[in-house]
Design an enzyme around this catalytic site. Structure first.
Site, PDB file in Angstrom:
ATOM      1  CG  ASP A 147      -1.604  -0.997   1.668  1.00 45.80           C
ATOM      2  OD1 ASP A 147      -1.921  -1.793   0.789  1.00 45.80           O
ATOM      3  OD2 ASP A 147      -1.915  -1.082   2.871  1.00 45.80           O
TER       4      ASP A 147
HETATM    5  N1  URA Z   1      -1.163  -5.801   4.122  1.00 42.76           N
HETATM    6  C1  URA Z   1      -1.576  -4.526   4.071  1.00 42.76           C
HETATM    7  O1  URA Z   1      -2.549  -4.162   4.698  1.00 42.76           O
HETATM    8  N2  URA Z   1      -0.874  -3.660   3.323  1.00 42.76           N
HETATM    9  C2  URA Z   1       0.210  -4.005   2.617  1.00 42.76           C
HETATM   10  O2  URA Z   1       0.813  -3.167   1.955  1.00 42.76           O
HETATM   11  C3  URA Z   1       0.633  -5.339   2.673  1.00 42.76           C
HETATM   12  C4  URA Z   1      -0.079  -6.224   3.432  1.00 42.76           C
END
Ligand code: URA
Length: 234
Positions: free
Chosen positions: A102
């Site tokens: 993310d």
């Molecule tokens: N889980 C999440 O919530 N975000 C990420 O970037 C990776 C795993």
């Protein structure tokens, strides 16, 4: 492969631009001998303006992703590709991230130009574990580990329960979570489902390889053969 094509595929410029560089004598051997299109020399012997040539495909790199960068190539956002040399964007084959983090998640991100490696690594049957360090808004209540490990956790808008995940408590509101799959915003949604909120998330390990400690946020480097084996096996 002709030298001009080779350099062009590595992003040093269009065929015309690299032909000009070759004509101007900017492409040499390590000892300074000027190369031409027909020279056949080992890759690691070639220098452009005295600098070592970028590595050829297949290339695998590790990046310590800072917050605020997206893993897509969306032009409206600041992307992880902006942390790499500009010419990497012109490489053929191009680099893609192996899975995504993310925008606000930090830590270990792999990028490769090897389509087969990418396909194998992101396939749902891939056994690549991913370990995340989560800092939570509220103290853990002690039941999260069992819920995550149950194999019965069904997140909103998913139609299949999550595979069992493991959780190691590091502190009152800190934990390591190991996932064997990678669903959209998975760690954040898992904690939201048990009434908590992730304030900070950092990927610290993939497969058997932990994020190198000397790699600062925003830095990247090429993955060595030994590290590649730790990640993907032989
Ligand atoms: N889980 C999440 O919530 N975000 C990420 O970037 C990776 C795993």
């Amino acid at each position: 492969m002709r030298l001009d094509r080779r350099l062009s595929n590595l992003g040093y410029g269009s065929r015309k631009e690299v032909q000009r560089m070759i004509r101007l004598g900017e492409v040499t051997t390590a000892s300074g001998e000027v190369l031409n299109d027909k020279s056949s020399v080992e890759h690691d012997e070639i220098r452009v303006d005295g600098e070592l040539l970028d590595p050829p495909s297949p290339l695998l790199i590790v990046l310590n992703k800072p917050a605020g960068y997206v893993c897509s190539t969306d032009e409206r956002e600041t992307t992880v590709y902006e942390l790499l040399p500009e010419r990497f964007a012109e490489r053929k084959p191009g680099l893609n991230s192996i899975g995504r983090l993310d925008k606000e998640t930090t830590g270990m991100l792999l990028l490769t130009d090897d389509g087969q490696q990418l396909h194998r690594a992101i396939h749902p049957k891939s056994k690549l574990d991913k370990v995340y360090h989560a800092v939570l808004d509220r103290p853990l209540n002690g039941t999260e580990g069992a819920t995550f490990a149950s194999g019965e956790m069904l997140l909103d808008s998913d139609n299949k329960p999550l595979l069992p995940a493991t959780m190691e408590v590091l502190g009152e509101n800190e934990a390591l979570v190991t996932l064997h799959e990678g669903r959209y915003h998975q760690v954040r949604r898992m904690f939201a489902a048990v009434g908590n909120h992730v304030n900070e998330l950092r990927r610290v390990k993939i497969g058997n390889w932990a994020l190198p400690e000397d790699l600062e946020e925003g830095q990247w480097r090429i993955v060595s053969e030994e590290e590649r084996v730790l990640l993907f096996g032989k």
